[in-house]
Write an enzyme that holds these catalytic residues in place. Structure first.
Site, PDB file in Angstrom:
ATOM      1  N   ARG A 199      -7.067  61.046  62.921  1.00  0.00           N
ATOM      2  CA  ARG A 199      -8.427  61.357  63.368  1.00  0.00           C
ATOM      3  C   ARG A 199      -9.496  60.591  62.603  1.00  0.00           C
ATOM      4  NH1 ARG A 199      -8.034  66.425  65.918  1.00  0.00           N
ATOM      5  NH2 ARG A 199     -10.018  67.295  65.251  1.00  0.00           N
ATOM      6  N   SER A 202      -9.701  75.428  55.879  1.00  0.00           N
ATOM      7  CA  SER A 202     -10.745  74.413  55.830  1.00  0.00           C
ATOM      8  C   SER A 202     -12.093  74.986  55.396  1.00  0.00           C
ATOM      9  CB  SER A 202     -10.883  73.812  57.233  1.00  0.00           C
ATOM     10  OG  SER A 202     -12.049  73.037  57.341  1.00  0.00           O
ATOM     11  N   TYR A 245     -14.478  70.207  51.637  1.00  0.00           N
ATOM     12  CA  TYR A 245     -15.285  69.038  51.984  1.00  0.00           C
ATOM     13  C   TYR A 245     -16.446  69.028  51.011  1.00  0.00           C
ATOM     14  CZ  TYR A 245     -13.148  67.669  56.412  1.00  0.00           C
ATOM     15  OH  TYR A 245     -12.284  67.192  57.366  1.00  0.00           O
ATOM     16  N   GLY A 296       0.171  70.686  61.681  1.00  0.00           N
ATOM     17  CA  GLY A 296      -1.202  70.773  62.151  1.00  0.00           C
ATOM     18  C   GLY A 296      -1.268  71.272  63.572  1.00  0.00           C
ATOM     19  N   GLN A 348      -9.302  74.159  51.240  1.00  0.00           N
ATOM     20  CA  GLN A 348      -9.639  72.743  51.440  1.00  0.00           C
ATOM     21  C   GLN A 348     -11.136  72.566  51.277  1.00  0.00           C
ATOM     22  OE1 GLN A 348     -11.495  71.703  54.365  1.00  0.00           O
ATOM     23  NE2 GLN A 348     -11.543  69.552  53.754  1.00  0.00           N
ATOM     24  N   HIS A 381      -4.856  62.042  58.224  1.00  0.00           N
ATOM     25  CA  HIS A 381      -5.760  63.040  58.826  1.00  0.00           C
ATOM     26  C   HIS A 381      -5.446  63.235  60.317  1.00  0.00           C
ATOM     27  CE1 HIS A 381      -9.763  65.027  57.721  1.00  0.00           C
ATOM     28  NE2 HIS A 381      -9.568  65.411  58.954  1.00  0.00           N
ATOM     29  N   ASP A 421       1.592  65.149  55.808  1.00  0.00           N
ATOM     30  CA  ASP A 421       1.387  65.742  57.131  1.00  0.00           C
ATOM     31  C   ASP A 421       1.115  64.633  58.125  1.00  0.00           C
ATOM     32  OD1 ASP A 421      -1.350  65.008  57.060  1.00  0.00           O
ATOM     33  OD2 ASP A 421      -2.044  67.035  56.638  1.00  0.00           O
ATOM     34  N   ALA A 438     -10.134  72.919  61.163  1.00  0.00           N
ATOM     35  CA  ALA A 438     -11.437  73.565  61.323  1.00  0.00           C
ATOM     36  C   ALA A 438     -11.469  74.470  62.560  1.00  0.00           C
ATOM     37  CB  ALA A 438     -12.515  72.486  61.450  1.00  0.00           C
TER      38      ALA A 438
HETATM   39  C1  GLV Z   1     -11.585  67.929  60.644  1.00  0.00           C
HETATM   40  O1  GLV Z   1     -11.257  67.692  59.533  1.00  0.00           O
HETATM   41  C2  GLV Z   1     -11.180  67.165  61.773  1.00  0.00           C
HETATM   42  O2  GLV Z   1     -10.379  66.244  61.584  1.00  0.00           O
HETATM   43  O3  GLV Z   1     -11.625  67.449  62.890  1.00  0.00           O
END
Ligand code: GLV
Length: 362
Positions: free
Chosen positions: A261, A112, A136, A312, A134, A258, A289, A85
């Site tokens: 995160r 994103s 959301y 990433g 991607q 992720h 990833d 993002a």
């Molecule tokens: C967004 O997807 C984040 O992980 O900040």
């Protein structure tokens, strides 16, 4: 020798260090941190250190070819830029710089829903791609549908549905840094785009989440009904979900925690990969990833069954240091590193990378 933005920062450690000096502290905290105690963030890197490579020698490696296919499309390396993002917070060139660099490198990039540039601007910056969008899920499906239709019209060639964010993970260090995902951060895709909720709200005896958290496997039929694009599920860590994705005829999955995160304590992406790839890898494409930094990581992930490997944070570091040119330089140095590692392991083609390339360190 021509000057390149990354000159003087030739190693990845330098790249990270210099990037830290270039971006505001609050953005740096957003990029670098993970959920909770950051166990899953650390686990992603640690997982690679449990594997070593088994080089083969005297294999005539005068020509090494990194080209591979992702969903049938030829790319110059089995890599992809993971969706991240708010890239203009990192550098004014933002997603457009990243898109141009990936296009030049003929590497897949994924953008994103929460991009700072609109998906149309990104498409105009790098019209030939390959580019995926991607998604959301939005609280109302009609809003998700608008995004999907825009992506399809703008030439994105697959949808990447993030499935590990019914709610954002608790990211302590990020919150302390003062920059975190919420509706106050402008996104390029329009004021109507709603980011995932930061926390459930307590309503009487239960905790309530926004409507997007209601999604179940039925959402995949809804997506199929509005788009002909291939659908990839991102954020799979269990064999059960991988099998279910295969039963729902998904074209691919991204094995991912992720970037550490979301759920602190979730398995490292690499640890989840081998069993999943073994079980569903012949039915759909399995990508991974999380913690990928160098060619040796890429080789390990490919050997354990990944069809392509996502990058990433290093992309954001390169963007911070040198804008789009920095990303271009990073991708080309990673590709060179990968070609070197292939020569040193006696592999001339990506297809020659198999399970015998790695061994678990006892
Ligand atoms: C967004 O997807 C984040 O992980 O900040």
């Amino acid at each position: 020798m021509t000057h390149t933005p990354l000159q003087g920062f030739p190693t990845l450690a330098d790249l990270e260090r210099v990037a830290a000096e270039r971006v505001p502290d609050r953005v740096w905290a957003y990029i670098q941190t993970g959920a909770g105690e950051e166990r899953s963030l650390e686990a992603n890197r640690a997982a690679f250190r449990r594997w070593s490579l088994r080089p083969r020698v005297l294999s005539d490696v005068t020509s090494v070819d990194l080209r591979s296919r992702i969903l049938g499309r030829e790319v110059d390396a089995p890599l992809f830029v993971a969706p991240m993002a708010y890239q203009r917070e990192v550098h004014p060139e933002g997603e457009e710089g990243v898109a141009r660099a990936a296009e030049d490198a003929r590497v897949l990039s994924i953008f994103s829903t929460l991009s700072s540039a609109s998906l149309e601007e990104i498409a105009r910056a790098a019209p030939s791609g390959p580019r995926w969008f991607q998604l959301y899920l939005q609280p109302e499906f009609a809003r998700s549908r608008e995004l999907v239709e825009r992506a399809e019209r703008s030439g994105y060639s697959a949808l990447v549905l993030t499935v590990d964010v019914p709610v954002l993970g608790v990211r302590d260090r990020q919150e302390a840094g003062g920059f975190a995902i919420d509706a106050s951060v402008p996104t390029g895709n329009g004021p109507g785009v709603v980011p995932p909720a930061r926390a459930p709200s307590f309503r009487g005896p239960t905790y309530e989440l926004p409507a997007n958290a209601a999604a179940n496997w039925g959402i995949l039929d809804d997506l199929r009904s509005i788009s002909r694009l291939p659908v990839i599920l991102k954020g799979i860590l269990s064999l059960e979900d991988a099998r279910r994705a295969a039963r729902h005829s998904m074209e691919g999955i991204v094995v991912s925690n992720h970037g550490g995160r979301q759920l602190d304590g979730a398995a490292a992406s690499l640890d989840a990969l081998p069993a999943i790839a073994e079980e569903v890898g012949s039915t759909l494409e399995v990508y991974v990833d999380g913690g990928v930094r160098r060619a040796s990581d890429v080789l390990i992930a490919l050997a354990l069954g990944a069809k392509a490997v996502g990058l990433g944070r290093p992309i954001l570091w390169a963007l911070a240091v040198g804008g789009g040119e920095g990303v271009r330089e990073y991708l080309s140095s990673l590709s060179r590193d990968l070609a070197t590692a292939m020569a040193l392991t006696g592999r001339r083609q990506i297809a020659e990378i198999d399970r015998t390339l790695v061994q678990r360190i006892p």
